[in-house]
Write an enzyme that holds these catalytic residues in place. Structure first.
Site, PDB file in Angstrom:
ATOM      1  CE  LYS A  81      -3.881   2.008   2.635  1.00  0.00           C
ATOM      2  NZ  LYS A  81      -4.768   1.850   3.806  1.00  0.00           N
ATOM      3  CB  SER A 156      -8.049   3.778   2.814  1.00  0.00           C
ATOM      4  OG  SER A 156      -7.234   3.151   3.797  1.00  0.00           O
ATOM      5  CB  SER A 180      -8.401   0.938   5.707  1.00  0.00           C
ATOM      6  OG  SER A 180      -9.108   2.133   5.532  1.00  0.00           O
TER       7      SER A 180
HETATM    8  N1  GLN Z   1     -13.007   4.405   6.266  1.00  0.00           N
HETATM    9  C1  GLN Z   1     -12.456   4.856   7.500  1.00  0.00           C
HETATM   10  C2  GLN Z   1     -12.008   6.270   7.345  1.00  0.00           C
HETATM   11  O1  GLN Z   1     -12.290   6.812   6.350  1.00  0.00           O
HETATM   12  C3  GLN Z   1     -11.324   3.961   7.904  1.00  0.00           C
HETATM   13  C4  GLN Z   1     -10.104   4.208   7.163  1.00  0.00           C
HETATM   14  C5  GLN Z   1      -8.964   3.334   7.557  1.00  0.00           C
HETATM   15  O2  GLN Z   1      -9.133   2.299   8.193  1.00  0.00           O
HETATM   16  N2  GLN Z   1      -7.769   3.772   7.203  1.00  0.00           N
HETATM   17  O3  GLN Z   1     -11.390   6.854   8.181  1.00  0.00           O
END
Ligand code: GLN
Length: 489
Positions: A81, A156, A180
Site C-alpha cells: 500500500k 482505504s 481499511s
Molecule cells: N473508512 C475509514 C475512514 O475513512 C477507515 C479508514 C482506515 O481504516 N484507514 O477513516
C-alpha cells in the site's frame, strides 16, 4: 507453465518454487503480464516497475540456485500500500502533497519481508492518507472492483484488495485504522486481517491516527494471512507501541481444530439490528452461522451496547490525531512546496493545493475537536466512550471466544453512490469498534450475493487472540459452501 496464477497462494507458490516447478522470474512475469492486461480496467497500482520487480526476482532465483534461500517464501511477490515506506521509492499516500517525496528508509515490515526474500511488487492505490472507504479519495486514480468494474473496491486499502482479487499479485499489505483492510477485502472477496493494535510495528507507516493504525495482510486465504503475520509481527524498538514478542507461529497448527465443539461464537444483537443492513448480506450471515453450528460451535448472544457510538467516537479521535499527524506536511518539513510571499501564505498555498477535500475536512474537524474551548466536550468525551467500547468487548469475551458480525452493511457500491461523507462513514460501522477496542479482526469471504458480488464475514478476537481467531477462520473457510472466490474479470 500451466499454473493458474489468479488463484495462487503464498503457501502453494512456496511449494512450486521449492519443487522447481516455477522460478520467481516466471512467477513475477506471469503476474506482470496479467497486470498489463487488467490494469487499464482495475487500476489497482500507482506504481508497477517491471525492471525493479524482475531484478528482485532474479536475485531470488540466484539465491535458490546457490541454496541460499532466505525462507520458503523467497521470490514470492507482495504488493505494498502506498503509505508504507520502501527505501528509494516514492510513498505518496495517494496525495499530491507527497507526489515527489522519496523514502529514505524501509518500514520495519518491509525490512522483514525483504529479509525473507519476498519480492516487493508495486505500490497500490488507496484513499488519500487512508481516509475513505472506496478509494475514490485518491488524488491519482479510481481503482475498480474486479468483480464489477462499475463498483468501488472499498477502501482505504482498495488497491491492495483489488490487486489480489484480480490475481495481479499473490498478496498485499494494507493498513487498517477503522476498517481499511477488512472492508475492501470483504468487497473484493479476499481475506483481510487486522492484528491486535501493536502486534505489527508501525515504523514506516505514514501515520493517519496513530492510536488506531495497524498494518496487516490482504491475501487469498487465511493461511497466507497467518504466514505474512508471522513474518511481520513482533516488538520493534522503533515503535514504542509495539507489543512484546510472543514467539507464536500463527501459520503452524492452523488445521488443529477438527471441529468447533466447545467454541463459543458471540453474536452482538446490536449489529444485526442496525438500519441499512442489506437483506442479502444478512442472509449470507445466517448461512455462515449455520456452517459454524454444523461444525459444533455454540452461538451465544452478546451485547456491545456502546457500539452505536463507535462511528461518532472514531470521527472525533481519528480526526484529532490526523490533524496533528498531518501538520508536518507543510511544504517546509515535508511535501511539495507552493512558493508564496510569506511563510503563512506558503503554508496556506501548499496545504490548499496539496490536500484533497476529504483530508481537509478531517483536518478541520480534528483541529476543532482539539481546540481549547471544545477539547473536553469532544476529545475527552470521545476518549471516555472509547474506554466504554473497549469494556463492552472485554465483557463479551467472558461469554464467547470470538465475535461474529458482517464486515460491511452492503456489498460493493457504485462509484459516486456515497457522495455524502456521512453515508460513506457508515460503511465502516462494523469494523470501526475493533480499532477503538484495539482487538484483532479478520474478514473472510463467506458468500456470493444475489447481485454477484462477494460478501465477507468478520470475526473479532481479544487482544493477542490471533492464534485462535485464525484457526476458527481457517476451519470456516474450509467448510463454507463456496470454495473459490475468483472474479470473472
Ligand atoms: N473508512 C475509514 C475512514 O475513512 C477507515 C479508514 C482506515 O481504516 N484507514 O477513516
Amino acid at each position: 507453465m500451466s499454473i493458474r496464477i489468479e488463484n495462487l497462494t503464498i503457501h502453494e507458490s512456496a511449494r512450486l518454487l521449492e519443487g522447481k516447478k516455477i522460478s520467481s522470474v516466471e512467477l513475477c512475469k506471469a503476474y506482470l503480464e496479467r497486470a498489463k492486461n487488467l490494469e487499464p480496467k482495475v487500476k489497482a497500482f500507482l506504481k508497477l516497475n517491471e525492471e525493479e520487480i524482475l531484478s528482485q526476482a532474479q536475485a531470488s532465483d540466484r539465491r535458490r540456485a546457490e541454496s541460499k534461500k532466505l525462507s520458503p517464501y523467497d521470490g514470492i511477490p507482495v504488493a505494498v500500500k502506498d503509505n508504507i515506506t520502501v527505501k528509494g521509492q516514492t510513498c505518496t499516500c495517494a496525495s499530491k502533497i507527497l507526489q515527489k517525496v522519496v523514502s529514505p528508509y524501509d518500514a520495519t515490515v518491509i525490512r522483514k519481508l525483504k529479509g525473507k526474500g519476498f519480492v516487493l511488487f508495486g505500490r497500490t492505490n488507496m484513499d488519500e492518507f487512508a481516509m475513505g472507504s472506496s478509494c475514490e479519495n485518491s488524488a491519482y486514480q479510481k481503482t475498480a472492483n474486479p468483480w464489477n468494474v462499475g463498483c468501488v473496491p472499498g477502501g482505504s486499502s482498495g488497491g491492495s484488495a483489488a490487486s489480489v482479487a484480480a490475481g495481479e499479485v499473490t498478496a498485499a499489505l494494507g493498513s487498517d485504522t477503522g476498517g481499511s483492510i477488512r472492508q475492501p477485502a470483504s468487497l473484493c472477496g479476499v481475506v483481510g486481517f487486522k492484528p491486535t493494535y501493536g502486534r505489527i510495528s508501525r515504523y514506516g507507516l505514514i501515520a493517519f491516527a496513530s492510536s488506531l493504525d495497524q498494518i496487516g495482510p490482504i491475501t487469498r486465504d487465511v493461511e497466507d494471512a497467518a504466514i505474512l503475520t508471522d513474518v511481520m509481527y513482533g516488538r520493534d524498538s522503533k515503535d514504542a507501541t509495539s507489543l512484546p514478542d510472543t514467539n507464536e507461529k500463527f501459520s503452524e497448527g492452523l488445521d488443529s481444530l477438527k471441529d468447533l465443539k466447545g467454541i463459543k461464537i458471540g453474536l452482538p444483537k446490536e449489529c444485526f439490528e442496525i438500519e441499512g443492513l442489506d437483506t442479502g448480506v444478512r442472509k449470507s450471515m445466517e448461512k455462515s452461522i449455520e456452517v459454524f453450528k454444523s461444525l459444533g460451535a455454540e452461538m451465544v448472544q452478546v451485547s456491545l451496547p456502546h457500539s452505536k457510538y463507535a462511528v461518532a467516537t472514531y470521527y472525533v479521535i481519528a480526526t484529532a490525531e490526523a490533524s496533528a499527524n498531518l501538520a508536518r506536511f507543510d511544504g517546509i518539513r515535508y511535501g511539495n512546496r507552493v512558493k508564496a510571499d510569506s511563510l503563512l501564505e506558503t503554508y496556506l498555498e501548499t496545504r490548499g493545493a496539496g490536500f484533497g477535500d476529504e483530508v481537509k475536512r478531517r483536518i478541520i474537524l480534528g483541529t476543532f475537536v482539539l481546540s481549547s474551548g471544545y477539547y473536553d466536550a469532544y476529545y475527552t468525551k470521545g476518549q471516555k466512550v472509547r474506554t466504554l467500547i473497549r469494556r463492552d468487548f472485554q465483557e463479551a469475551y467472558k461469554k464467547c471466544d470470538v465475535i461474529l458480525t458482517p464486515v460491511s452493511p452492503t456489498t460493493a457500491f457504485k462509484f459516486g453512490e456515497k457522495s455524502d461523507p456521512l453515508q460513506m462513514y457508515l460503511a465502516d460501522i462494523f469494523t470501526i469498534s475493533t480499532n477503538l477496542a484495539g482487538n484483532c479482526g479478520i474478514s473472510v469471504p463467506a458468500d456470493i450475493h444475489a447481485n454477484g458480488l462477494p460478501v465477507g464475514l468478520q470475526l473479532v478476537g481479544p487482544d493477542m487472540g490471533e492464534k485462535q481467531l485464525l484457526r476458527i477462520s481457517h476451519i470456516f473457510e474450509k467448510n463454507r459452501a463456496i470454495k473459490e472466490f475468483i472474479p470473472g474479470i
